[in-house]
Scaffold this active site. Structure first.
Site, short mmCIF file in Angstrom:
data_model
loop_
_atom_site.label_atom_id
_atom_site.label_comp_id
_atom_site.label_asym_id
_atom_site.label_seq_id
_atom_site.Cartn_x
_atom_site.Cartn_y
_atom_site.Cartn_z
CG HIS A 133 -1.92 0.95 1.40
ND1 HIS A 133 -1.70 2.26 1.72
CD2 HIS A 133 -3.26 0.82 1.24
CE1 HIS A 133 -2.86 2.89 1.77
NE2 HIS A 133 -3.83 2.04 1.48
CG ASP A 210 0.47 -2.75 6.17
OD1 ASP A 210 -0.52 -2.94 6.90
OD2 ASP A 210 0.39 -2.13 5.09
CB CYS A 374 -3.74 3.34 -1.56
SG CYS A 374 -4.91 4.62 -1.22
#
Lengths: 416, 136
Positions: A133, A210, A374
């Site tokens: 991302h 993440d 994104c």
């Protein structure tokens, strides 16, 4: 807590009844009962979370870590209880290693900035993957630019899986940190983070994971993974927006300089020299999002009550059903066909732009995400302008998927 | 026809449609019929980047009037472009700069001109008006 899904023994989950816990799912969109298939962007909130936040503002609010009076102590207790809930949620060894941040983006920025200032030097390398991302790309680019370091990227195959042999080649003595997502937000690929961490640790390189897309779907165990940093957002795990968690190993957090300066993060402050507070407060400057923290705690309680095993099983069933049904539509191309996938399904309809399909689905009351999610570099790598993405949570059911499939068929008729 | 006369005409046309499907089928049809912009004009400086869809806009001055041609990679965006071109192209530069585009709202397509959509249309309208202001 009343969860509409549990039987008397708190064991069997009735996912058909669970929607009653989510007031928003009762509303319409464009005159049709809403079919919410965008939980990957942000999930809906159970009444239990809304009530917890409401109750905090109604009965408990005072600033935390500051007052000698009873109300402030009660607010602090509630606040710190959420930290312990988050600690257990990810099996962190110590609550000192669990920081409140505003979300995954904030968590990554904190590490990129603080770790970067301390450990990144000219010529060093930061290793990320091709399916990150933007929030796990840009903070590292900024840190690399400051230090004169280089960003390196683990490539992927056409199915959307990391090329691990390439990772082996890219990992070297110049690598100062590896930052990868646990689950890809665009493709749903579940990445082999345990293997990545093992390999990185073998040459002494720390790893940030993440976990924004993983935390809502699977049990996170930072000790089993041996992750150095793990971060996720509250709003994707059925909690409020503006709050998230950054787990960091104590040895790293102690070595890193503070990210923001302000109240609560100091030990002593003079104009000549300030000394910093202990963990976790060193990284929590200013009055925190107390209501958000309490809401996140409630969301964690709610999710744990249902259990990740039941959630995972239900979502995998939905994913398999959706994949099978969508594939039956002529002209559908699934984007991201990794063997190991979470409940995210990205696709294209031949000859149609994702925006057009998304617009028609919206008119039918179906909320999906369209665009590049994104992840512009990933879309470029896959050679697509974007995708249509349906992402499921445990409150979705087969009827939602049937409506999606009907909607896509209708869009196809209108657009072709 | 003046800009407002064309806007009113479009509103009347859309009044005939009973539901959203008819409206969108008409817009999709307009998108398909919009003459393609010359490939040589699809350059980086004519590109308006939306997050969701791309829009190319070309402006040509003919005396005190501006001729717009435009294109998009998404068909619904393109259909709305067809309407915007119908309203604003071949009009006086000053009128373009000063006009208020009320027809979009009246025909129920306001959401496509919201920044939330990020489809390039908001920037396109702004760019068309800037051309008007610059060339008046």
């Amino acid at each position: 807590m009343t969860i509409n899904t549990l039987n008397k023994n708190n064991t069997i989950i009735d996912f058909e009844k669970i929607r009653a816990d989510f007031p928003l799912l009762q509303r319409d969109m464009n005159g049709k009962p809403i079919v919410f298939l965008d939980s990957g962007a942000s999930s809906q909130k159970p009444q239990y979370v809304i009530d917890a936040m409401n109750d905090y503002y109604t009965n408990q609010h005072a600033n935390v870590h500051r007052g000698v009076y009873r109300l402030s102590q009660e607010a602090t207790d509630a606040f710190e209880k959420s930290r312990r809930l988050a600690q257990h949620f990810i099996n962190a060894p110590s609550e000192k290693e669990v920081l409140f941040v505003s979300g995954t983006t904030d968590g990554i920025n904190l590490v990129a900035s603080s770790y970067g200032r301390k450990f990144l030097k000219e010529g060093d390398e930061v290793l990320i993957s091709a399916m990150e991302h933007h929030s796990n790309i840009v903070p590292w680019q900024m840190a690399c630019e400051l230090a004169g370091a280089h960003l390196k990227v683990i490539p992927i195959n056409d199915e959307g899986e990391l090329l691990m042999e390439e990772f082996d080649q890219l990992l070297n003595e110049r690598t100062k940190i590896v930052a990868v997502n646990h689950i890809s937000n665009s493709l749903g690929t579940i990445n082999p983070v345990k293997e990545i961490i093992e390999k990185a640790h073998a040459i002494g390189v720390p790893v940030l994971v993440d976990g924004a897309q993983a935390a809502p779907h699977m049990k996170i165990d930072v000790q089993a993974l041996d992750a150095d940093f793990y971060t996720f957002s509250g709003h994707k795990v059925f909690g409020p927006t503006g709050i998230g968690i950054l787990y960091g190993k104590e040895k790293w957090l102690n070595a890193m300089p503070p990210y923001k300066g302000g109240g609560d993060m100091i030990e002593t402050c003079t104009f000549e020299k300030t000394t910093y507070n202990e963990l976790p407060h060193k990284f929590e400057a200013g009055t925190p999002d107390i209501a958000g923290v309490i809401g996140l705690g409630a969301a964690i309680e709610y999710v744990q009550q249902i259990g990740h095993e039941a959630i995972g099983q239900h979502e995998q069933e939905l994913l398999e059903y959706a994949t099978t049904e969508l594939k039956k539509i002529e002209g559908i191309r699934l984007i991201g066909t990794a063997k190991n996938k979470a409940s995210v399904i990205s696709f294209l309809l031949d000859g149609s732009h994702p925006y057009d399909v998304g617009t028609i689905l919206d008119k039918l009351g179906i909320a999906v995400r369209t665009g590049h999610h994104c992840t512009q570099p990933l879309m470029k790598r896959l050679g697509v302008p974007g995708t249509i993405r349906a992402s499921f949570a445990f409150y979705n059911n087969k009827e939602d998927i049937d409506k999606l499939v009907e909607g896509v068929k209708r869009a196809k008729r209108m657009l072709s | 026809m003046s800009i407002n006369e064309i806007q009113d005409e479009i509103i009347e046309e859309f009044d005939l449609f009973d539901d959203w499907m008819d409206r969108y089928e008409y817009i999709i049809d307009l998108g398909k019929k919009l003459p393609l912009i010359d490939a040589s004009l699809k350059t980086e400086e004519r590109l308006i980047k939306g997050c969701q869809s791309l829009v190319w806009l070309n402006a040509k001055q003919e005396e005190d009037k501006i001729i717009f041609t435009a294109d998009s990679d998404a068909i619904i965006t393109k259909g709305i472009i067809a309407l915007l071109v119908r309203v604003l192209s071949n009009q006086n530069a000053k009128d373009i700069a000063e006009t208020e585009l009320y027809f979009i709202d009246k025909i129920g397509l306001k959401e496509h001109l919201s920044p939330n959509r990020s489809n390039g249309l908001v920037s396109m309208v702004k760019q068309m008006k800037l051309y008007g202001a610059a060339l008046k």
